[in-house]
Design a protein around this motif. Structure first.
Motif, PDB file in Angstrom:
ATOM      1  N   ALA A 221       5.014 -42.542 -70.398  1.00 18.30           N
ATOM      2  CA  ALA A 221       3.669 -42.422 -69.840  1.00 18.30           C
ATOM      3  C   ALA A 221       3.639 -41.400 -68.723  1.00 18.30           C
ATOM      4  O   ALA A 221       2.577 -40.878 -68.374  1.00 18.30           O
ATOM      5  CB  ALA A 221       3.184 -43.774 -69.330  1.00 18.30           C
ATOM      6  N   GLY A 222       4.812 -41.114 -68.127  1.00 20.71           N
ATOM      7  CA  GLY A 222       4.871 -40.093 -67.093  1.00 20.71           C
ATOM      8  C   GLY A 222       5.127 -38.714 -67.656  1.00 20.71           C
ATOM      9  O   GLY A 222       5.304 -37.761 -66.913  1.00 20.71           O
ATOM     10  N   ARG A 225      10.015 -36.252 -71.962  1.00 20.36           N
ATOM     11  CA  ARG A 225      10.233 -36.000 -73.377  1.00 20.36           C
ATOM     12  C   ARG A 225      11.465 -36.741 -73.876  1.00 20.36           C
ATOM     13  O   ARG A 225      12.229 -37.282 -73.089  1.00 20.36           O
ATOM     14  CB  ARG A 225      10.377 -34.494 -73.615  1.00 20.36           C
ATOM     15  CG  ARG A 225       9.011 -33.836 -73.590  1.00 20.36           C
ATOM     16  CD  ARG A 225       9.103 -32.377 -73.160  1.00 20.36           C
ATOM     17  NE  ARG A 225       7.840 -31.973 -72.504  1.00 20.36           N
ATOM     18  CZ  ARG A 225       6.818 -31.438 -73.144  1.00 20.36           C
ATOM     19  NH1 ARG A 225       6.875 -31.244 -74.450  1.00 20.36           N
ATOM     20  NH2 ARG A 225       5.726 -31.105 -72.500  1.00 20.36           N
TER      21      ARG A 225
ATOM     22  N   ILE B  66      -3.549 -43.302 -74.551  1.00 22.98           N
ATOM     23  CA  ILE B  66      -2.515 -42.443 -73.967  1.00 22.98           C
ATOM     24  C   ILE B  66      -1.476 -42.070 -75.025  1.00 22.98           C
ATOM     25  O   ILE B  66      -0.460 -41.438 -74.743  1.00 22.98           O
ATOM     26  CB  ILE B  66      -1.873 -43.140 -72.735  1.00 22.98           C
ATOM     27  CG1 ILE B  66      -1.023 -42.173 -71.936  1.00 22.98           C
ATOM     28  CG2 ILE B  66      -1.126 -44.392 -73.112  1.00 22.98           C
ATOM     29  CD1 ILE B  66      -0.517 -42.733 -70.628  1.00 22.98           C
ATOM     30  N   GLY B  67      -1.753 -42.450 -76.272  1.00 25.80           N
ATOM     31  CA  GLY B  67      -0.861 -42.067 -77.365  1.00 25.80           C
ATOM     32  C   GLY B  67       0.479 -42.762 -77.327  1.00 25.80           C
ATOM     33  O   GLY B  67       1.484 -42.193 -77.715  1.00 25.80           O
ATOM     34  N   ALA B  95       3.044 -35.267 -74.597  1.00 19.83           N
ATOM     35  CA  ALA B  95       3.961 -35.326 -73.454  1.00 19.83           C
ATOM     36  C   ALA B  95       3.430 -34.461 -72.310  1.00 19.83           C
ATOM     37  O   ALA B  95       3.596 -34.812 -71.140  1.00 19.83           O
ATOM     38  CB  ALA B  95       5.356 -34.880 -73.870  1.00 19.83           C
ATOM     39  N   GLY B  96       2.784 -33.353 -72.660  1.00 19.89           N
ATOM     40  CA  GLY B  96       2.213 -32.503 -71.632  1.00 19.89           C
ATOM     41  C   GLY B  96       1.015 -33.148 -70.945  1.00 19.89           C
ATOM     42  O   GLY B  96       0.701 -32.857 -69.793  1.00 19.89           O
ATOM     43  N   ARG B  98       0.513 -36.635 -70.762  1.00 19.76           N
ATOM     44  CA  ARG B  98       0.866 -37.882 -70.086  1.00 19.76           C
ATOM     45  C   ARG B  98       1.494 -37.612 -68.723  1.00 19.76           C
ATOM     46  O   ARG B  98       2.381 -36.777 -68.604  1.00 19.76           O
ATOM     47  CB  ARG B  98       1.882 -38.671 -70.916  1.00 19.76           C
ATOM     48  CG  ARG B  98       1.337 -39.232 -72.179  1.00 19.76           C
ATOM     49  CD  ARG B  98       2.396 -40.127 -72.807  1.00 19.76           C
ATOM     50  NE  ARG B  98       2.183 -40.233 -74.234  1.00 19.76           N
ATOM     51  CZ  ARG B  98       3.067 -39.883 -75.146  1.00 19.76           C
ATOM     52  NH1 ARG B  98       4.235 -39.395 -74.798  1.00 19.76           N
ATOM     53  NH2 ARG B  98       2.782 -40.020 -76.426  1.00 19.76           N
ATOM     54  N   GLY B  99       1.056 -38.333 -67.747  1.00 18.45           N
ATOM     55  CA  GLY B  99       1.621 -38.177 -66.411  1.00 18.45           C
ATOM     56  C   GLY B  99       0.932 -37.076 -65.626  1.00 18.45           C
ATOM     57  O   GLY B  99       1.142 -36.945 -64.428  1.00 18.45           O
ATOM     58  N   MET B 104      -0.584 -44.166 -66.718  1.00 17.38           N
ATOM     59  CA  MET B 104      -0.781 -45.579 -67.010  1.00 17.38           C
ATOM     60  C   MET B 104      -0.002 -46.464 -66.039  1.00 17.38           C
ATOM     61  O   MET B 104       1.113 -46.145 -65.641  1.00 17.38           O
ATOM     62  CB  MET B 104      -0.326 -45.850 -68.447  1.00 17.38           C
ATOM     63  CG  MET B 104      -0.683 -47.223 -68.942  1.00 17.38           C
ATOM     64  SD  MET B 104      -0.846 -47.241 -70.737  1.00 17.38           S
ATOM     65  CE  MET B 104      -1.208 -48.956 -71.007  1.00 17.38           C
TER      66      MET B 104
END
Lengths: 319, 612
Positions: A221-222, A225, B66-67, B95-96, B98-99, B104
């Protein structure tokens, strides 16, 4: 607990464990029928000669007394003298142990270097064809007896394909052993095979478990990868159970060495143990068992210390 | 196709827009639809609360946004975050996102952080995922974030491991990770469910402040209507994967339209609070004074003081103490369980923990005593001492008039047959390998060994009926039942020996409100029939207010305050109880807003509320 206190306590515990092991082994050995006299003096020996031998060696004393004698000499660093080889046991072990250590440590390192990434890779590719193939191979490797695997290895890589020598490096010094690295390949592979199988299974299971943990989701979530997730978080968390297993695996490694040394004609502890067991050479047997139990206890100790380093909760007594 | 519009408040364009979102889980027994045709949006700076009971699909919606759906889930429809469709976007794009654009906060702070990585490093990782800064700069940013979420001494704490932090602090760290890159959208999935009320209030304040500072849109998933009232601007109610009602928070909570919303709100136990300080408080008092008469059996109830007649059938009313007495009527019967000056110390030496420190409490026949307090206050330990499971270090425990320490093992065994227990976790407290009948019959096998099988079956069937479960359930496995049904099986097991004391440790905490209501009803009804005493451990003050006649408030292993529920929870005499009560959010947005202001003022006044 402070690390120094912890270590002191653990070493003390280790000494007690080793003492208990010697008692058990001592009793077991003496409970065996036959005894060394017949073996040494030959089949023609008279009952009188045997009694004389037993008296000389102190074998007619009560068992606890014999044990105390043994312990007293042990505390002076004297492991006794071999009945059959007529050499001090300490000297025998000093010659053989390094060679066995080379074999087992190399096998273990190779096995872990392969098994850990392999297990992680399987976990990531769970239930995909590669996972099934590797799983099958693991079970084959695990269920094949070492002597059989060794024979196959020699047949294929030494007889059919003349790539590697069928014998381990000969010679007594480590320098001589390392002078012939090709000769080490087959023994090390034979010794490592089942360990690769076992530890890749552990690593696969531990990785899978960790991949489903909440903290992995938090990291994702952050924006982390997959490779970062695997190597920064999952790898270390999965390593703890594997490290714990490592300590318990030391006797298995020595057991494997016993067979591998026979097979590749590599006179180390395994061969020494084997031949002394054949001839009821009590002092040598006891010495070997002592060395193996020390190795096991030290192995577990190292595993625990490594775990303390990896996992701060262990040190704080929270896990 | 990266995110657009990074400057906060650029346009009133929604930051999150779901359009006909469907999520289906592929399981061994076939596809299970979890979310069906959900459409909603969140604008910058606004908070949308997604409420519903377990299994309604609310968390699945949050994860889809958020996938982060689990591998066996398939999503269709559109879920657009800052213009990127999360449903179709490849993992690298997600990934790009998220955060940075969306982040979350999760429910369980105990497991949400990597146990082997220092908290500073975990926050720094999120920073470095999206910004090309040096490790040192990232660390400095992490320290700054820790300060921003209210962790004291952040320079030092940054090198702590998660296990060195309390639950509330861990949740603050998770929030710090979530806001590390000033996201446009924050998804919070039950962010305070695992926390104590006082900590919950602090965390909600924190989230509210952060969202207001940066104009972040918030999607708040919760089952707690109090939290909704405290935090949300708009509400969407989910039922079986679909949204059944959406609207501004005041409309939905105060004037619900859909029948399900009404039912849901009616089942929520409401904390009756003293309205205008002393004057008006009186009428509410008798409302909860008859708490033994079925909590919430009056389902149409609105907020405000309950009226006494609504809760009928008060069976134990004869013995129910009005306010002071306890001396005139039950002088005859000694307490069923009596703890006197009990001390419990775990461990020894420097690490010894005083779990209980001079606790005295008694429960009389037919009476329900609520044991409340924050986690770590010792309430469960006290319950376990009463059960004879923990031997106290000091003090005396008397069960049914005989002191435990002075009785022989065999007699103690017999005494125990007079106690029934219901525990919190409906899954873990039943043996998965036994049938329901076997679970319920177990106490009979232990304490009534000679009983013929036939009689035992009859008894089991009878008690199942009493907890309102069909006889046919006897042959089922616990896993085939729902949480509420399982908890009723636990109750049946507790009652099969017709105990004189029922110890219930958070019996409904893991249940949905509607289910909680039936379980509590069943307990109350049976208490009327069988007349057992009940020691009711709970962190939920509203439930205790409705359910118990007397309440014991615990703090740090001591009894902080005790008395009749009506008096104590309405006019507490200690600051601690007052703070505890003030932190409970009530499901009325207007009232809650006022309570929040009052609570803040009170905290500011004595300045003692800092730190979680």
């Amino acid at each position: 607990m402070p690390t120094f206190l912890y270590l002191a306590r653990r070493v003390l515990q280790a000494v007690v464990v080793i003492l208990i092991v010697t008692v058990v082994v001592f009793c077991l050995l003496h409970a065996l029928p036959g005894g060394p006299a017949r073996g040494i003096l030959g089949p023609q020996a008279t009952a009188q000669q045997i009694a004389e031998f037993n008296r000389q060696q102190g074998l007619d004393e009560p068992l606890p007394v014999q044990y105390l004698y043994y312990l007293r000499t042990l505390l002076h660093g004297d492991l006794g003298t071999s009945y059959t080889l007529n050499e001090p046991v300490a000297q025998l072990i000093e010659q053989r142990l390094p060679k066995t250590l080379v074999l087992t440590v190399l096998s273990a390192v190779v096995a872990l270097l392969i098994a850990i990434p392999l297990g992680m890779w399987q976990a990531v590719r769970r239930n995909k064809p590669v996972d099934y193939v590797v799983t099958t191979l693991s079970f084959v490797a695990y269920s094949t007896p070492v002597y059989f695997l060794g024979l196959i290895l020699v047949l294929v890589f030494s007889q059919l394909l003349p790539w590697l020598p069928a014998q381990a490096p000969q010679g007594d010094t480590l320098a001589q052993v390392f002078a012939d690295p090709a000769g080490l390949v087959l023994p090390v592979v034979a010794g490592a095979a089942s360990m690769i199988a076992v530890f890749s299974r552990y690593m696969r299971a531990a990785t899978l478990e960790n991949l489903s943990e909440d903290y992995v989701r938090t990291a994702r979530a952050g924006g982390s990868r997959r490779n970062a997730l695997l190597w920064r978080h999952v790898f270390r968390n999965s390593l703890t159970p594997v490290v714990a297993m490592l300590g318990y695996y030391v006797p298995v490694l020595f057991g494997g060495a016993l067979v591998v040394e026979q097979l590749f004609n590599y006179p180390g502890m395994g061969l020494l143990f084997w031949s002394s067991a054949q001839s009821s050479d009590y002092p040598v047997l006891l010495g070997c068992v002592l060395v193996i139990s020390i190795a096991t206890v030290v192995g577990t100790l190292i595993a625990d210390v490594v775990q303390r380093i990896i996992d701060p909760r262990v040190k704080a007594g929270r896990a | 196709m990266t995110a657009i519009g990074h400057s906060p408040g650029a346009a009133p364009e929604p930051i999150l827009e779901l359009d006909g979102l469907d999520v289906t889980f592929g399981t061994e027994t076939g596809d299970v639809p979890a979310v069906r045709g959900v459409s909603l949006h969140v604008r910058p700076g606004e908070t949308l609360a997604l409420v519903g009971e377990s299994g309604s699909g609310k968390s699945t919606v949050a994860l889809a946004a958020i996938g982060l759906l689990p591998g066996n889930a398939r999503a269709t429809g559109r879920a657009s975050v800052a213009g990127t469709d999360v449903v179709t976007a490849p993992e690298s794009v997600l990934a790009g996102l998220r955060g940075r654009t969306v982040s979350m906060v999760f429910q369980e702070p105990a497991t949400a952080l990597d146990p082997l990585t220092r908290i500073g490093a975990q926050i720094a990782e999120v920073v470095r995922n999206h910004r090309s800064v040096t490790a040192r700069e990232a660390h400095r940013t992490a320290v700054g974030l820790l300060r921003r979420v209210g962790i004291p001494d952040p320079e030092r704490r940054a090198s702590d491991f998660p296990f060195e932090l309390s639950g509330g602090q861990r949740q603050r760290v998770v929030i710090a990770m979530a806001i590390a890159n000033d996201p446009d959208l924050l998804i919070a999935d039950e962010p305070t469910t695992a926390l104590d009320v006082t900590v919950q209030a602090e965390i909600l304040d924190l989230l509210r402040g952060l969202a207001a500072e940066t104009g972040t849109g918030v999607l708040l998933v919760t089952h707690n209507m109090g939290v909704v009232a405290d935090f949300a601007d708009r509400v969407a109610v989910m039922l079986q994967g679909e949204i059944v009602e959406t609207g501004p928070v005041e409309d939905v909570l105060l004037r619900p339209v859909h029948a399900y919303t009404r039912r849901l709100l009616a089942a929520v136990p409401r904390l009756t609070v003293a309205e205008q300080p002393p004057g008006q408080a009186a009428p509410a008092l008798d409302g909860s004074g008859s708490g033994s008469g079925g909590s919430g059996s009056d389902s149409g109830q609105e907020d405000g003081p309950r009226s006494a007649p609504a809760s009928t059938s008060a069976p134990a009313a004869a013995t129910a103490p009005a306010d002071e007495p306890a001396t005139d009527v039950p002088a005859v019967d000694s307490p069923v369980v009596d703890l006197r000056d009990v001390r419990v110390v775990f461990g020894r030496g420097a690490r010894a923990v005083r779990a209980l420190d001079g606790v005295s409490l008694a429960v009389r026949a037919g009476e329900t005593v609520g044991l409340v307090g924050e986690s770590g206050s010792g309430k469960s330990t006290a319950a376990r001492v009463a059960l004879g499971l923990i031997r106290p270090t000091g003090g005396t425990v008397a069960l049914f008039g005989s002191e435990l320490r002075r009785t022989r093992a065999r007699d103690r065994h017999a005494l125990r047959s007079g106690i029934g227990v219901v525990l919190q976790d409906p899954v873990a407290s039943l043996d998965a390998r036994m049938s329901v009948a076997e679970c319920v019959a177990e106490p009979l096998r232990v304490h009534r060994r000679g009983m013929p099988a036939k009689e035992r079956q009859e008894l089991v069937a009878g008690v199942l009926e009493r907890v309102r479960l069909p006889r046919a359930f006897a042959r089922r496995a616990p896993r085939e039942l729902s949480g509420g049904q399982r908890q009723r099986v636990s109750l049946a097991r507790a009652l099969v020996l017709e105990p004189r004391l029922l110890v219930a440790d958070e019996p409904t905490s893991a249940l949905d409100v509607s289910v909680q209501e039936t379980v509590l009803e069943v307990i109350t009804e049976l208490q009327g029939e069988l007349g057992f005493a009940c020691l009711f451990v709970s962190h939920d003050l509203a439930v205790v207010q409705h359910f118990a006649e007397r309440v014991v408030v615990m703090r740090d292993g001591r009894v902080e305050e005790e008395g009749s529920t009506a008096a104590t929870l309405l006019r507490p005499t200690t600051d601690y109880t007052r703070r505890l009560l003030a932190a409970v959010p009530v499901p009325d947005p207007v009232l809650q807003r006022r309570r929040r202001t009052e609570r803040r003022a009170a905290l500011a006044a004595d300045g003692s509320g800092a730190g979680a």
